[in-house]
Design an enzyme around this catalytic site. Sequence first.
Site, PDB file in Angstrom:
ATOM      1  N   SER A 252       5.358  35.486  67.388  1.00  0.00           N
ATOM      2  CA  SER A 252       5.674  34.582  68.488  1.00  0.00           C
ATOM      3  C   SER A 252       6.514  33.414  67.992  1.00  0.00           C
ATOM      4  CB  SER A 252       4.396  34.075  69.146  1.00  0.00           C
ATOM      5  OG  SER A 252       3.542  33.527  68.184  1.00  0.00           O
TER       6      SER A 252
ATOM      7  N   HIS B 217       7.102  40.918  72.133  1.00  0.00           N
ATOM      8  CA  HIS B 217       6.170  39.793  72.174  1.00  0.00           C
ATOM      9  C   HIS B 217       5.247  39.892  73.388  1.00  0.00           C
ATOM     10  CE1 HIS B 217       5.361  35.235  72.599  1.00  0.00           C
ATOM     11  NE2 HIS B 217       4.472  35.799  71.821  1.00  0.00           N
TER      12      HIS B 217
ATOM     13  N   GLU C 166       7.954  40.110  76.364  1.00  0.00           N
ATOM     14  CA  GLU C 166       9.273  39.605  75.979  1.00  0.00           C
ATOM     15  C   GLU C 166       9.867  40.584  74.974  1.00  0.00           C
ATOM     16  OE1 GLU C 166       9.819  34.818  76.009  1.00  0.00           O
ATOM     17  OE2 GLU C 166       8.350  35.527  74.600  1.00  0.00           O
TER      18      GLU C 166
ATOM     19  N   ASN D 170       7.484  30.550  75.097  1.00  0.00           N
ATOM     20  CA  ASN D 170       6.900  29.491  74.268  1.00  0.00           C
ATOM     21  C   ASN D 170       7.879  28.341  74.069  1.00  0.00           C
ATOM     22  OD1 ASN D 170       4.493  30.758  74.080  1.00  0.00           O
ATOM     23  ND2 ASN D 170       4.883  31.713  72.103  1.00  0.00           N
TER      24      ASN D 170
END
Length: 725
Positions: free
Chosen positions: A428, A449, A461, A499
Amino acid sequence: MGSATKGRTTIDVGADGVAVITIINPPVNSLSFDVLNSLKDSFDQALRRDDVKAIVVTGAKGKFSGGFDITAFGAIQSGTVDQPKRGYISVEILTETVEAARKPSVAAIDGLALGGGLEVAMACHARISTSTAQLGLPELQLGIIPGFGGTQRLPRLVGITKALEMMLTSKPVKGEEGHALGLVDAIVSPNELVNTARQWALDILERRKPWVASLYRTDKLDSLGEAREIFKFARAQARKQAPNLKHPLVCIDVVEEGVVSGPQAGLWKEADEFQVLVCSDTCKSLVHIFFAQRGTTKVPGITDKGLMPRRVKKVAVLGGGLMGSGIATALILSNYQVILKEVNEKFLQAGIDRIRANLQSRVKKGKMSQEKFEKTFSLLKGVLDYESFKDVDMVIEAVIENISLKQQIFADLEKYCPLHCILASNTSTIDLNLIGQRTRSQDQIIGAHFFSPAHVMPLLEIVRTNQTSPQAIVDLLDVGKKIRKTPVVVGNCTGFAVNRMFFPYTQAAILLVERGTDLYQIDRAITKFGMPMGPFRLCDLVGFGVAIATGLQFIENFPERTYKSMLIPLLQEDKRAGETTRKGFYLYNDKRKASPDPELRKYVEKARSISGVSIDPKLAKLPEKDIVEMIFFPVVNEACRVFAEGIAVKAADLDIASVMGMGFPFYRGGILFWADSLGSKYIYSRLEEWSKMHGEFFKPCDFLAERAANGAPLSSPVEQAKSRL
């Protein structure tokens, strides 16, 4: 819609005197205005013709109709198409033409009759269905109510309670259950369907079967006193479950109007409310999300090259921790063979036990039979070495975030996996180029991800580097779809899309707390806005270890715009690390229920003095609207950067990423769609003002400044994304 693909109906009159009207508009025979107008013409023709005694309505290719054509909503909202005149469809076509006809009509339903499709069927004098057909009114999912008479006819066919449940939850029923409820008059096999319906229509004509107008049935309606109680209860439920949404309450009002004042009054109220809701922000947002979600799999230059996904049969997952076991669970649930590799027997057993527990909880909830459990679980094989990797099609690495460990793994994988094998990492935070540094097959390296818990959270992702081959992306998109995830393709950068967009979320919250805003009030305001939880509750959930590790990544890569605070490290020093230690920003009891902790004041004071800031009286008494803006506008600002840098292909992908990856309220349309509803000028001026008062953290980026200066929406396409790679 091009003229070649215009929807229509056909009419075919048999020797028995039955006219079969067929709805044709592939793939699901949706009811565009063309189809509805054609349906009226076909009915008028059938009613005029002397050789027609009765009518059957059906849909082409085993599907009755999937409902109103959603693309038409967009056209109405943008004003490119006028709304049809009030009551044109519900009153003129379905009530006065279909239901009031002097010739009986029967709906022959196979596949699906959803939304407007079911509303057309309910206007007919009887409904014949296959046992597996899906029948429902899911309109509320789009921020509207049924608008073709469904709010009036469904309660009269199945009773008020069941009708409200079907509309408010948007859950369809199968033909079999529909028959038990009285929504359907008979169940037959698909090949008997139209013939049975023809005979039924003739039987109505001969008075061998009842000739019923659904709109005027009253035998299923409760007494007025009971009905009032039902409506009261339904309203309380709706307010509790969706406090920010008005349309569920409108739906209940419209049903009540029909019960109290009669079906004609109900139909007109439905028509009025429908017209208002179609142009509401909620409807615009939900229609946007509907299309955005279907658009994530279209990636220019990748998915338009005619590449077919290769068949992925066997997947290896490295690491059986929370993430690895969740990914493995998602894969076996969709019939992939999975090899789970761990470094020792103890970790391997723990990973396998987690996967077993994930499946068992499905059995407990009644989502899975014991037999299916055995079969699914047998797709999993645990190993301690790479021997069995010689025929895997894809590897997903989910080990701890340690660069040299990951580099070693990828170098090893190359030796043991077949040439075509896709090498994916669930990192991540670590740059994929670094991970694959010692690998020759750079074109096979891709980020996959997942979000925790991986077998539950809907987003995937897909991270591409400059070298990732289009084929690998197409393959992973296909796997993503098969394991029921919504895949979003993003470029490679710190934090990728989700994120990275949301790193300012917690930082903004901490900045406010250090300047005097109450921490628990922030969480309350953000939850009220529609997030599943506020930033502090979220930190407790993921754990401070993870929070600090990811925070460091952003401090290192975006030093000028990260807000540095000692608050979390101070808490961690005192053995408070979040939910797992039962103490973080909140205190947790045995049932994991969070309660505020008065002790927290001293940590906040200490962090405040380290940062050298003082309480700002304005921020100490911040209204909810300002809390929401000060926490989300920095997120919008970062989303603008992600978009401008070409990390995301299109703004709508970031909307989906925010909704599916972070739980941003879907009825607000996603992060950039919501921002555009407030306007780029407004957001820019607020950030600019705060950056003067509270520092660089709030400084609007160039892209935002430019769009605000031109009064342009944030989500309109980026001219030519400046490639900074």
